[in-house]
Design a protein around this motif. Structure first.
Motif, mmCIF file in Angstrom:
data_model
loop_
_atom_site.group_PDB
_atom_site.id
_atom_site.type_symbol
_atom_site.label_atom_id
_atom_site.label_comp_id
_atom_site.label_asym_id
_atom_site.label_seq_id
_atom_site.Cartn_x
_atom_site.Cartn_y
_atom_site.Cartn_z
ATOM 1 N N LEU A 164 0.834 -1.184 0.000
ATOM 2 C CA LEU A 164 0.000 0.000 0.000
ATOM 3 C C LEU A 164 0.873 1.240 0.000
ATOM 4 C CD1 LEU A 164 -2.697 -0.976 2.674
ATOM 5 C CD2 LEU A 164 -2.648 -1.486 0.227
ATOM 6 N N SER A 165 0.396 2.260 -0.691
ATOM 7 C CA SER A 165 1.097 3.537 -0.728
ATOM 8 C C SER A 165 0.162 4.646 -0.275
ATOM 9 C CB SER A 165 1.591 3.840 -2.143
ATOM 10 O OG SER A 165 2.479 2.854 -2.602
ATOM 11 N N CYS A 166 0.736 5.704 0.258
ATOM 12 C CA CYS A 166 -0.051 6.852 0.696
ATOM 13 C C CYS A 166 0.724 8.121 0.382
ATOM 14 C CB CYS A 166 -0.339 6.753 2.180
ATOM 15 S SG CYS A 166 -1.189 8.189 2.873
ATOM 16 N N ALA A 167 0.092 8.994 -0.385
ATOM 17 C CA ALA A 167 0.674 10.305 -0.672
ATOM 18 C C ALA A 167 0.160 11.287 0.367
ATOM 19 C CB ALA A 167 0.289 10.748 -2.068
ATOM 20 N N VAL A 168 1.089 11.967 1.024
ATOM 21 C CA VAL A 168 0.738 12.917 2.078
ATOM 22 C C VAL A 168 1.073 14.319 1.575
ATOM 23 C CG1 VAL A 168 1.054 13.504 4.500
ATOM 24 C CG2 VAL A 168 1.386 11.148 3.744
ATOM 25 N N SER A 169 0.089 15.189 1.547
ATOM 26 C CA SER A 169 0.320 16.545 1.036
ATOM 27 C C SER A 169 -0.117 17.578 2.062
ATOM 28 C CB SER A 169 -0.426 16.747 -0.284
ATOM 29 O OG SER A 169 -1.808 16.536 -0.112
ATOM 30 N N GLY A 170 0.379 18.769 1.888
ATOM 31 C CA GLY A 170 0.116 19.841 2.845
ATOM 32 C C GLY A 170 1.423 20.526 3.168
ATOM 33 N N ARG A 171 1.336 21.742 3.594
ATOM 34 C CA ARG A 171 2.536 22.575 3.750
ATOM 35 C C ARG A 171 3.546 21.973 4.724
ATOM 36 N NH1 ARG A 171 3.787 27.417 6.404
ATOM 37 N NH2 ARG A 171 1.856 27.298 7.586
ATOM 38 N N THR A 172 3.067 21.335 5.781
ATOM 39 C CA THR A 172 3.977 20.770 6.780
ATOM 40 C C THR A 172 3.883 19.246 6.847
ATOM 41 O OG1 THR A 172 2.297 21.081 8.478
ATOM 42 C CG2 THR A 172 3.910 22.856 8.187
ATOM 43 N N SER A 213 11.555 12.221 1.570
ATOM 44 C CA SER A 213 10.872 13.500 1.741
ATOM 45 C C SER A 213 9.814 13.444 2.841
ATOM 46 C CB SER A 213 10.204 13.921 0.430
ATOM 47 O OG SER A 213 9.114 13.075 0.135
ATOM 48 N N LYS A 214 9.503 12.229 3.313
ATOM 49 C CA LYS A 214 8.484 12.009 4.349
ATOM 50 C C LYS A 214 7.114 12.487 3.900
ATOM 51 C CE LYS A 214 11.962 12.334 7.951
ATOM 52 N NZ LYS A 214 12.436 13.040 9.142
ATOM 53 N N THR A 215 6.876 12.444 2.596
ATOM 54 C CA THR A 215 5.548 12.771 2.079
ATOM 55 C C THR A 215 4.908 11.578 1.395
ATOM 56 O OG1 THR A 215 6.504 13.609 0.020
ATOM 57 C CG2 THR A 215 6.114 15.215 1.798
ATOM 58 N N ALA A 216 5.516 10.432 1.513
ATOM 59 C CA ALA A 216 4.903 9.185 1.047
ATOM 60 C C ALA A 216 5.203 8.118 2.089
ATOM 61 C CB ALA A 216 5.459 8.761 -0.310
ATOM 62 N N VAL A 217 4.194 7.365 2.414
ATOM 63 C CA VAL A 217 4.355 6.296 3.395
ATOM 64 C C VAL A 217 3.809 5.012 2.788
ATOM 65 C CG1 VAL A 217 2.170 6.872 4.557
ATOM 66 C CG2 VAL A 217 3.937 5.608 5.796
ATOM 67 N N PHE A 218 4.451 3.910 3.123
ATOM 68 C CA PHE A 218 4.143 2.631 2.497
ATOM 69 C C PHE A 218 3.862 1.572 3.559
ATOM 70 C CE2 PHE A 218 5.572 4.473 -1.364
ATOM 71 C CZ PHE A 218 6.681 5.262 -1.037
ATOM 72 N N LYS A 225 -10.637 -2.588 5.341
ATOM 73 C CA LYS A 225 -10.352 -1.337 4.657
ATOM 74 C C LYS A 225 -9.165 -0.705 5.385
ATOM 75 C CE LYS A 225 -12.638 2.547 2.451
ATOM 76 N NZ LYS A 225 -13.925 3.194 2.173
ATOM 77 N N TYR A 226 -8.141 -0.347 4.623
ATOM 78 C CA TYR A 226 -6.908 0.188 5.188
ATOM 79 C C TYR A 226 -6.840 1.692 4.948
ATOM 80 C CZ TYR A 226 -5.143 -4.481 6.080
ATOM 81 O OH TYR A 226 -4.970 -5.750 6.566
ATOM 82 N N TYR A 227 -6.463 2.399 5.991
ATOM 83 C CA TYR A 227 -6.390 3.844 5.946
ATOM 84 C C TYR A 227 -4.987 4.322 6.305
ATOM 85 C CZ TYR A 227 -11.497 3.498 6.491
ATOM 86 O OH TYR A 227 -12.829 3.178 6.345
ATOM 87 N N CYS A 228 -4.569 5.366 5.647
ATOM 88 C CA CYS A 228 -3.361 6.074 6.010
ATOM 89 C C CYS A 228 -3.770 7.212 6.951
ATOM 90 C CB CYS A 228 -2.735 6.623 4.731
ATOM 91 S SG CYS A 228 -1.234 7.543 4.951
ATOM 92 N N ALA A 229 -2.948 7.508 7.943
ATOM 93 C CA ALA A 229 -3.289 8.533 8.914
ATOM 94 C C ALA A 229 -2.060 9.336 9.293
ATOM 95 C CB ALA A 229 -3.910 7.913 10.157
#
Length: 122
Positions: free
Chosen positions: A19-27, A73-78, A91-95
């Motif tokens: 699973l991959s998760c793209a994390v976006s936002g200024r911080t 970059s710590k903006t993607a988590v796997f 159902k899997y969620y990124c948080a």
């Protein structure tokens, strides 16, 4: 912070999924991240978390089979899921949260994605 998961699907028992998760936002890079899952009829469970320094925690239910990681970059988590079992169907969620995220039930990180389905057949 916005989170978007991908990579779910159907697999046979003993198989693997990533699973991959793209994390976006200024911080976004400053946040601690985690993977949660909710199986039908069950409570939501935090199964793996990673802090800003790369420290990881795992629930007993997945320890030794799942691996959480993040990119430089710590903006993607796997979440690498190996030796999948029918009980992993959920159902899997990124948080994400400003503070380190404990594993277990009854934990609600501040931000969560829409989720991706994982089905493991026997």
């Amino acid at each position: 912070v916005q989170l978007a998961e991908s990579g779910g699907g159907s697999v046979q028992s003993g198989g693997s999924l990533r699973l991959s998760c793209a994390v976006s936002g200024r911080t976004a890079s400053r946040y601690c991240k985690a993977w949660l899952r909710r199986a039908p009829g069950n409570e939501r469970e935090v199964i793996a978390s990673i802090d800003a320094y790369g420290g990881t925690r795992y629930a007993e239910s997945v320890k030794g089979r799942f691996i959480i990681s993040q990119d430089d970059s710590k903006t993607a988590v796997f979440l690498q899921m190996n030796d999948l079992k029918p009980d992993d169907t959920a159902k899997y969620y990124c948080a994400a949260d400003v503070y380190p995220i404990e594993v277990g039930f009854g934990i609600s990180p501040d931000y969560r994605g829409q989720g991706t389905e994982v089905t493991v057949s026997s």
